[in-house]
Structure formats: structure tokens, C-alpha cells
Write an enzyme that holds these catalytic residues in place. Structure first.
Site, mmCIF file in Angstrom:
data_model
loop_
_atom_site.group_PDB
_atom_site.id
_atom_site.type_symbol
_atom_site.label_atom_id
_atom_site.label_comp_id
_atom_site.label_asym_id
_atom_site.label_seq_id
_atom_site.Cartn_x
_atom_site.Cartn_y
_atom_site.Cartn_z
ATOM 1 N N PRO A 54 -82.636 -12.460 -23.954
ATOM 2 C CA PRO A 54 -83.710 -12.500 -24.939
ATOM 3 C C PRO A 54 -84.990 -11.940 -24.311
ATOM 4 O O PRO A 54 -85.321 -12.286 -23.171
ATOM 5 C CB PRO A 54 -83.839 -13.986 -25.287
ATOM 6 N N HIS A 55 -85.659 -11.065 -25.043
ATOM 7 C CA HIS A 55 -86.845 -10.402 -24.482
ATOM 8 C C HIS A 55 -87.835 -10.089 -25.593
ATOM 9 O O HIS A 55 -87.436 -9.703 -26.689
ATOM 10 C CB HIS A 55 -86.445 -9.125 -23.749
ATOM 11 N N VAL A 56 -89.105 -10.301 -25.290
ATOM 12 C CA VAL A 56 -90.176 -10.029 -26.248
ATOM 13 C C VAL A 56 -91.434 -9.601 -25.507
ATOM 14 O O VAL A 56 -91.596 -9.868 -24.322
ATOM 15 C CB VAL A 56 -90.507 -11.256 -27.133
#
Length: 154
Positions: free
Chosen positions: A65-67
């Protein structure tokens, strides 16, 4: 760019417990909030928005997960090895036991992609995955995360 340079202080969780993807993201957002000073709800909501675009479960038990977030000054990575694998809606439908949470400043651009590429290189190596899954303590897990990527040059 080396993963060791991106790992948050205290950001390695060798026996992370969660029963669902949402709970894992919520708990990781809370831990990331402690390190970054950003609001945990903001981190969690942004992660959920990203997941709605498509699962960050890569397959083979791995999720990244990456933001990008306003207010961050540098890229930071957290690693959680699940005590019990969870459904992450991965392409291969396999449960996830290794989660790399990557948070980047909204202006990170190419550095964000380089960090994702570094994680990708690590998880493509069967020996590296084996080390991540079998490390018996925090120091050996940190070593498995920070070993230089194997070179595939001739």
C-alpha cells in the site's frame, strides 16, 4: 535508493496482528501517525482511496500500500510481517503475510517511484522473500530488509 534509508524508526513489525485488510491499514496508519505526526485518519482514508483504485496486493503474499500525503517531508516505509496471513484482494487471491507501507510527500514524484521499484526488486528475489518470512528476530528481519538488492547484470 536503499530500503534501509526509508524504513521508519521502529517501523518494522515482525508479528503484526490484524484480521482484515481494513484493520491492517487502520493499525498501520496509527503507527505511521506516531512517526510522521500526520493524522492517522487522514493516512487511513488516503490508503482506502488508493485501494479503491485497485488492490495493492501484488500476489505471492505481498502487499505494498502506497500513497502521497501533504505534510510529509520525506518518504517513509513501514514493514509488517503478519502473524496470520490476511485477504488483501490480491490478483492471485493468495492471502498476504508481508506488507510494505510506503508514504511519500505529495511532491515526491520520481523518488516515490524509485522507492516502489526498490521494494519491487527486493520482493522479486526468492531468497529475499525466504529471509523475510523465516527471520526469527527483529535484527535478522531488519538485515533481510536492508541487504543490497542482487544485481542481475551480466
Amino acid at each position: 535508493m536503499e530500503l534501509g534509508d526509508l524504513l521508519a524508526p521502529g517501523g518494522i513489525f515482525p508479528a503484526f496482528e490484524a484480521t482484515s485488510k481494513k484493520q491492517a491499514l487502520l493499525d498501520l496508519a496509527a503507527r505511521a501517525s506516531d512517526v510522521t505526526g500526520l493524522d492517522a485518519r487522514l493516512i487511513y482514508d488516503t490508503l482506502l482511496q488508493r485501494e479503491r483504485l485497485g488492490s495493492t496486493g501484488l500476489g505471492r503474499g505481498i502487499a505494498v500500500p502506497h500513497v502521497k500525503l501533504t505534510g510529509l517531508t520525506s518518504i517513509v516505509c513501514f514493514f509488517a510481517r503478519m502473524k496470520t496471513p490476511i485477504d488483501f484482494e490480491s490478483q492471485d487471491s493468495e492471502p498476504v503475510d508481508l506488507i510494505f507501507l510506503l508514504l511519500a510527500p505529495d511532491h515526491a514524484g520520481g523518488d516515490h517511484l524509485k522507492a516502489l521499484a526498490r521494494i519491487s526488486r527486493l520482493v522479486r528475489e526468492p531468497a529475499a522473500l525466504e529471509r523475510l518470512r523465516t527471520a526469527t528476530d527483529l535484527p535478522s528481519l531488519k538485515l533481510a530488509l536492508t541487504l543490497p538488492a542482487a544485481s542481475h547484470a551480466a
